[in-house]
Each structure stands twice: as structure tokens, then as C-alpha cells.
Scaffold this motif. Structure first.
Motif, PDB file in Angstrom:
ATOM      1  N   GLU A  44       0.864  -1.208  -0.381  1.00 12.60           N
ATOM      2  CA  GLU A  44      -0.179   0.147   0.478  1.00 12.60           C
ATOM      3  C   GLU A  44       1.144   0.938  -0.348  1.00 12.60           C
ATOM      4  O   GLU A  44       0.832   2.166  -0.582  1.00 12.60           O
ATOM      5  N   ARG A  47       2.436   2.162  -3.103  1.00 19.13           N
ATOM      6  CA  ARG A  47       1.398   2.460  -3.969  1.00 19.13           C
ATOM      7  C   ARG A  47       1.092   3.891  -4.219  1.00 19.13           C
ATOM      8  O   ARG A  47       0.747   5.187  -4.686  1.00 19.13           O
ATOM      9  N   TRP A  48       1.098   4.201  -2.996  1.00 16.18           N
ATOM     10  CA  TRP A  48       0.943   5.960  -2.772  1.00 16.18           C
ATOM     11  C   TRP A  48       2.446   6.859  -2.631  1.00 16.18           C
ATOM     12  O   TRP A  48       1.533   7.864  -3.142  1.00 16.18           O
ATOM     13  N   ARG A  50       4.145   5.869  -5.390  1.00 14.96           N
ATOM     14  CA  ARG A  50       4.257   5.662  -6.624  1.00 14.96           C
ATOM     15  C   ARG A  50       5.389   5.321  -6.846  1.00 14.96           C
ATOM     16  O   ARG A  50       6.359   5.572  -7.298  1.00 14.96           O
TER      17      ARG A  50
END
Length: 144
Positions: A44, A47-48, A50
Motif C-alpha cells: 500500500e 502505491r501511495w 508511486r
């Protein structure tokens, strides 16, 4: 929050000064549920941010205690299958497979130490004998 710090470190590139590449994180968790949660947090946060997922390996403490760190018990966060966390663990060197016998090692060291002491004493004895031979020869044989 801890993984945010790791991602900040990774994104800064600071690790290149010390390691060349980002060293893998070895994470020991108390149970399978926590392992899944940690994995999800790591993914997670990637993803946050990038960016790539942190190079992390996760193991449950009981499994680690039962089988040892060199067993294929680790799960890479991205692949999530059991495997060795380092290539070297797939075929450990003979020395890693042998039990360490401290008594035998101590005896071997003592034996080498005694042998070195004996060689030093013998050398000192030979030097002393040579010196005695030199002392016995008259200093000036032409004086007679």
C-alpha cells in the motif's frame, strides 16, 4: 509509520552511498495474520509513494525458531511464496552445515599454541648454544 521512513530513505537514494543497493528488510512477525497485514502495508505504501515495493522478506517467528533462518521459510513481499531469502542459503557452505565443536576448536588452538611455544624455546636454545660456542673461541688467537 516505520515503513514510511524506509520508503523515504529508498526514495532519497541515500542508501546508494552506504550499500550500493537497498538492503533487504528481514521482518519477523508473531503470526500469519500479522504477516499478511505487514505485507499489505508495504504494498500500500509503495502505491501511495508511486515507487517500487520495498525489498522485504517476512517470516513467522515460530517457523523461524523451528526451522532456522537458512530454511526456505521466508516470503518475499511481492511473490508471497516460501523460499530462501538469500541465494547463499540454497546451498550453504560445508562450514555452515557442520556443528561447531568449541571443545575441539579449543584443543586445536591450544595444540598449535604449544607447538609454537616449543619452536620458540628450541630456537632460543640453539641461539644460546651458538653464543656459547662463540664465547669459547679465544678472541685473538694470534696473541699466543
Amino acid at each position: 509509520r516505520k515503513f514510511d521512513n524506509y520508503y523515504t530513505y529508498m526514495l532519497s537514494g541515500e542508501y546508494r552511498r552506504h550499500w550500493g543497493r537497498l538492503p533487504p528488510l528481514l521482518i519477523v512477525v508473531p503470526n500469519e495474520s500479522r504477516a499478511r497485514k505487514v505485507r499489505m502495508v508495504i504494498i500500500e505504501r509503495a502505491r501511495w509513494n508511486r515507487c517500487e515495493v520495498l525489498p522485504a522478506w517476512i517470516v513467522v517467528k515460530d517457523t523461524l525458531d523451528a526451522r532456522g533462518a537458512d530454511a526456505p521459510i521466508w516470503r518475499n513481499v511481492t511473490r508471497w511464496r516460501f523460499e530462501h531469502c538469500f541465494e547463499g542459503f540454497k546451498s550453504p557452505p560445508e562450514s555452515a552445515r557442520m556443528m561447531l565443536d568449541l571443545g575441539a576448536l579449543s584443543r586445536k588452538v591450544n595444540k598449535k599454541h604449544k607447538a609454537a611455544q616449543t619452536r620458540a624455546k628450541n630456537k632460543a636454545k640453539r641461539l644460546k648454544e651458538k653464543q656459547e660456542q662463540i664465547d669459547r673461541v679465544p678472541a685473538d688467537s694470534s696473541a699466543q
